[in-house]
Design a protein around this motif. Structure first.
Motif, mmCIF file in Angstrom:
data_model
loop_
_atom_site.group_PDB
_atom_site.id
_atom_site.type_symbol
_atom_site.label_atom_id
_atom_site.label_comp_id
_atom_site.label_asym_id
_atom_site.label_seq_id
_atom_site.Cartn_x
_atom_site.Cartn_y
_atom_site.Cartn_z
ATOM 1 N N THR A 146 23.430 20.341 -27.954
ATOM 2 C CA THR A 146 25.092 20.253 -28.179
ATOM 3 C C THR A 146 25.435 20.703 -29.087
ATOM 4 O OG1 THR A 146 24.595 18.085 -29.335
ATOM 5 C CG2 THR A 146 24.896 17.976 -26.984
ATOM 6 N N GLY A 147 24.799 21.468 -30.251
ATOM 7 C CA GLY A 147 25.149 21.945 -31.226
ATOM 8 C C GLY A 147 23.857 22.547 -32.170
ATOM 9 N N GLU A 148 24.508 23.247 -33.252
ATOM 10 C CA GLU A 148 23.461 23.511 -34.285
ATOM 11 C C GLU A 148 23.908 23.918 -35.333
ATOM 12 O OE1 GLU A 148 21.902 27.989 -34.012
ATOM 13 O OE2 GLU A 148 22.895 27.539 -31.779
ATOM 14 N N ASP A 149 23.244 24.285 -36.606
ATOM 15 C CA ASP A 149 23.644 24.508 -37.935
ATOM 16 C C ASP A 149 22.488 25.243 -38.495
ATOM 17 O OD1 ASP A 149 21.719 22.688 -38.738
ATOM 18 O OD2 ASP A 149 23.186 21.181 -39.405
ATOM 19 N N GLU A 150 22.475 25.712 -39.574
ATOM 20 C CA GLU A 150 21.458 26.724 -40.135
ATOM 21 C C GLU A 150 19.981 26.009 -40.156
ATOM 22 O OE1 GLU A 150 21.815 28.057 -44.139
ATOM 23 O OE2 GLU A 150 23.909 28.646 -43.841
ATOM 24 N N ILE A 151 19.644 24.866 -40.129
ATOM 25 C CA ILE A 151 18.558 24.075 -40.235
ATOM 26 C C ILE A 151 18.113 23.473 -38.898
ATOM 27 C CG2 ILE A 151 17.217 22.039 -41.175
ATOM 28 C CD1 ILE A 151 19.117 22.532 -43.661
#
Length: 173
Positions: A146-151
């Motif tokens: 459903t999403g992501e960030d750097e980690i």
């Protein structure tokens, strides 16, 4: 759900203060805990954390499970937390070094049972570190990103997919 539960060749129960040393040994293992939030190697702080957790458990806001083998030797822990109206999160999953991969699958099946019976099949939301390739392969089979960030990648699994996952996993153990 009456605990402890003997299921899938494991014994599941809620964490107690006396488990602090075992949990600390898992969470401070640099290799096996590399995908978890860092934990300070301080037994008293771990005991204090468990005491605070037990208050959240009383309010049914969070559940921290220890699972043991048939000889009642602890082999891992997993947590269900951030329980909301229609979602919950599972995580803090760690298994003792040297255990076979089926231990993780069996504990995942237990969580599916717990969610179905205690959490009324709420939708599970969770994150997986991008560099945790083995966990990513597993979760991508049944869950939706459903999403992501750097980690992290952020996942969700609804009731229908959880049921499909449960049926598949029970067929292989």
């Amino acid at each position: 759900m009456q605990l402890p539960i003997h299921k899938y060749g494991l014994i599941f129960r809620l964490v107690e203060e006396t488990d602090a040393e075992f949990i600390l040994s898992l969470r401070t293992d640099n290799i096996h805990a590399r995908y978890l939030s860092p934990t300070e190697n301080d037994l008293q702080k771990q005991i204090d954390w468990i005491r605070k957790y037990k208050k959240r458990e009383e309010k049914q806001q969070e559940f921290y499970f220890l699972f043991a083998d048939e000889d009642n030797q602890p082999v891992g822990v997993v947590r269900v937390y951030d329980i909301q109206n229609d979602t919950y999160t599972n995580g803090s999953w760690i298994v003792k070094p040297g255990c076979d991969e089926f231990i993780s699958i069996k504990s995942d099946l237990f969580l599916a049972d717990f969610a179905a019976n205690q959490l009324e099949n709420k939708r599970c939301v969770f994150d997986v570190r991008k560099d945790n390739k083995k966990a990513l392969r597993f979760h991508r089979m049944f869950s939706r990103i459903t999403g992501e960030d750097e980690i992290n990648y952020y996942f969700t699994i609804d009731e229908a997919d959880a049921k499909r996952k449960y049926e598949f996993l029970t067929s292989i153990i």
